[in-house]
Each structure stands twice: as C-alpha cells, then as structure tokens.
Design an enzyme around this catalytic site. Structure first.
Site, mmCIF file in Angstrom:
data_model
loop_
_atom_site.group_PDB
_atom_site.id
_atom_site.type_symbol
_atom_site.label_atom_id
_atom_site.label_comp_id
_atom_site.label_asym_id
_atom_site.label_seq_id
_atom_site.Cartn_x
_atom_site.Cartn_y
_atom_site.Cartn_z
ATOM 1 N N ASN A 141 -5.092 8.456 24.958
ATOM 2 C CA ASN A 141 -6.201 8.687 26.149
ATOM 3 C C ASN A 141 -5.267 8.817 27.521
ATOM 4 O OD1 ASN A 141 -4.917 6.034 26.355
ATOM 5 N ND2 ASN A 141 -6.726 4.972 26.645
ATOM 6 N N TYR A 152 2.212 -4.404 24.949
ATOM 7 C CA TYR A 152 0.772 -4.587 24.327
ATOM 8 C C TYR A 152 0.816 -6.071 23.573
ATOM 9 C CZ TYR A 152 -0.352 0.324 25.406
ATOM 10 O OH TYR A 152 -0.695 1.467 25.917
ATOM 11 N N HIS A 178 -1.696 4.925 30.770
ATOM 12 C CA HIS A 178 -1.831 3.528 31.004
ATOM 13 C C HIS A 178 -1.838 3.259 32.114
ATOM 14 C CE1 HIS A 178 -1.340 -0.529 30.057
ATOM 15 N NE2 HIS A 178 -0.523 -0.558 31.263
ATOM 16 N N LYS A 202 1.445 8.534 28.638
ATOM 17 C CA LYS A 202 1.484 8.403 27.056
ATOM 18 C C LYS A 202 2.137 9.543 26.628
ATOM 19 C CE LYS A 202 -1.751 4.836 27.013
ATOM 20 N NZ LYS A 202 -3.003 4.091 26.155
ATOM 21 N N GLU A 221 4.279 -5.967 33.916
ATOM 22 C CA GLU A 221 4.894 -4.460 33.131
ATOM 23 C C GLU A 221 5.690 -3.783 34.015
ATOM 24 O OE1 GLU A 221 0.810 -2.786 33.102
ATOM 25 O OE2 GLU A 221 0.303 -3.973 31.208
HETATM 26 P P1 CMP Z 1 -4.237 1.089 27.325
HETATM 27 O O1 CMP Z 1 -4.818 1.182 28.749
HETATM 28 O O2 CMP Z 1 -2.731 1.653 27.076
HETATM 29 O O3 CMP Z 1 -4.282 -0.061 26.671
HETATM 30 C C1 CMP Z 1 -4.433 -0.613 25.454
HETATM 31 C C2 CMP Z 1 -4.397 0.369 24.628
HETATM 32 O O4 CMP Z 1 -5.243 0.285 23.303
HETATM 33 C C3 CMP Z 1 -5.700 1.401 25.287
HETATM 34 O O5 CMP Z 1 -5.268 2.064 26.592
HETATM 35 C C4 CMP Z 1 -6.084 2.152 24.188
HETATM 36 O O6 CMP Z 1 -5.577 3.339 24.111
HETATM 37 C C5 CMP Z 1 -5.728 1.591 22.983
HETATM 38 N N1 CMP Z 1 -6.943 1.350 22.124
HETATM 39 C C6 CMP Z 1 -8.109 0.629 22.675
HETATM 40 N N2 CMP Z 1 -8.721 0.767 21.445
HETATM 41 C C7 CMP Z 1 -8.392 1.214 20.577
HETATM 42 C C8 CMP Z 1 -8.822 1.676 19.103
HETATM 43 N N3 CMP Z 1 -10.015 1.197 18.492
HETATM 44 N N4 CMP Z 1 -7.910 2.310 18.523
HETATM 45 C C9 CMP Z 1 -6.921 2.859 18.949
HETATM 46 N N5 CMP Z 1 -6.486 2.546 20.055
HETATM 47 C C10 CMP Z 1 -7.270 1.886 20.812
#
Ligand code: CMP
Length: 143
Positions: A112, A49, A115, A9, A126
């Site tokens: 985080n 998403y 993905h 990311k 995807e």
């Molecule tokens: P990802 O695996 O990319 O899939 C969906 C993403 O939503 C997840 O990782 C997080 O980075 C994001 N996400 C989940 N919960 C929250 C939250 N409370 N606030 C912001 N982003 C979120």
C-alpha cells in the site's frame, strides 16, 4: 513543532513514487527534516511492526518490508501526524479515497505504498527507531 515518521514502502520505491510522494507533502506545506534510502533489517522490521506480531499477516508484512529499499522520512509541521494520515488514505487501497496516496497508487492492503505514524507516541517511537538525532534537522526557526 509536531513531527511524524513516513516511509515509502518497497513497492513505492520500485515504482518510482518517491518524488511524487515527497512533492505532495512539500506542496501541502510540511518540511522534510530527515530522509534516507535504506534496506530494513529483519530485526528493525519486527521491532517497527511489533504491535502486529500476533496478526496472521505478520510474517508476510516483515518479508515484504525487508524485500527492497524503503525511503524513510521525518516530516515536521502543524498537525502533521493526522494530516499525513488523511493524505495517505485508508490502509486498504480499495477503501482509500481518490486523491489520497493509497487511493491514487495503492493496489493491495500489503503493498500500500506508504506507512505513516498513527499517533504522537508512535511517531516518537518510530523516529527514534529509524533516525539518530544527528540525522534530523529543524526548520522551526525559519517559519
Ligand atoms: P502500515 O500502515 O504500514 O501498518 C501495518 C501494515 O500491515 C499496514 O500498513 C498494511 O500494509 C499491513 N496489513 C494490514 N492488513 C494486512 C493483511 N491482511 N495482509 C497483509 N498486510 C496487511
């Protein structure tokens, strides 16, 4: 052979973690069969998403994932989908075990680092969203 979609990311790219992350999956024994550095369009982000579109954080999620370059990848290998999820760690870095990518490098649930597809259906969807067939290769015949 199973394939998955993984994406460093914008926070991971900005923090120079592409090499570290690629290295982990290579050392594990998986094969990189497609990769590109790109800035995701708003349309692609919303599509990727789509399952989260009703969530309160959807706007923030789209804004963040389009905020800078990502490193999109396709990886191939035995059980690569669940194994990559284990190597990534839990979505919330606070809950991700040390030794996992998010456990070692992640700070917040939004930023985080990585993905990864959560099922074979997601992986297929995807990969098709991010890559043309001509942009991926296969090592299957070399195993
Ligand atoms: P990802 O695996 O990319 O899939 C969906 C993403 O939503 C997840 O990782 C997080 O980075 C994001 N996400 C989940 N919960 C929250 C939250 N409370 N606030 C912001 N982003 C979120």
């Amino acid at each position: 052979m199973e394939k998955t979609f993984l994406m460093v990311k914008p926070d991971g790219v900005q923090r120079n973690l592409i090499g570290e992350i690629v290295n982990r999956f290579e050392r594990k024994g998986f094969k990189l069969v497609g990769a590109k550095l790109m800035v995701i369009s708003e349309n692609l982000a919303k599509n990727h998403y789509a399952e989260h579109k009703e969530r309160p954080f959807f706007g923030e999620l789209v804004e963040f994932i389009t905020s800078g370059p990502v490193f999109a990848m396709v990886w191939e290998g035995h059980d690569v989908i669940p194994t990559a999820r284990e190597m990534m760690g839990k979505t919330n870095p606070l809950e991700a075990a040390p030794g996992t990518i998010r456990g070692d490098f992640g700070v917040t649930v939004g930023k985080n680092v990585i993905h990864g597809s959560d099922s074979s259906e997601s992986a297929e969807r995807e990969i098709a969203l991010f890559f043309n067939e001509s942009e991926t290769t296969s090592y299957e015949k070399q195993d």
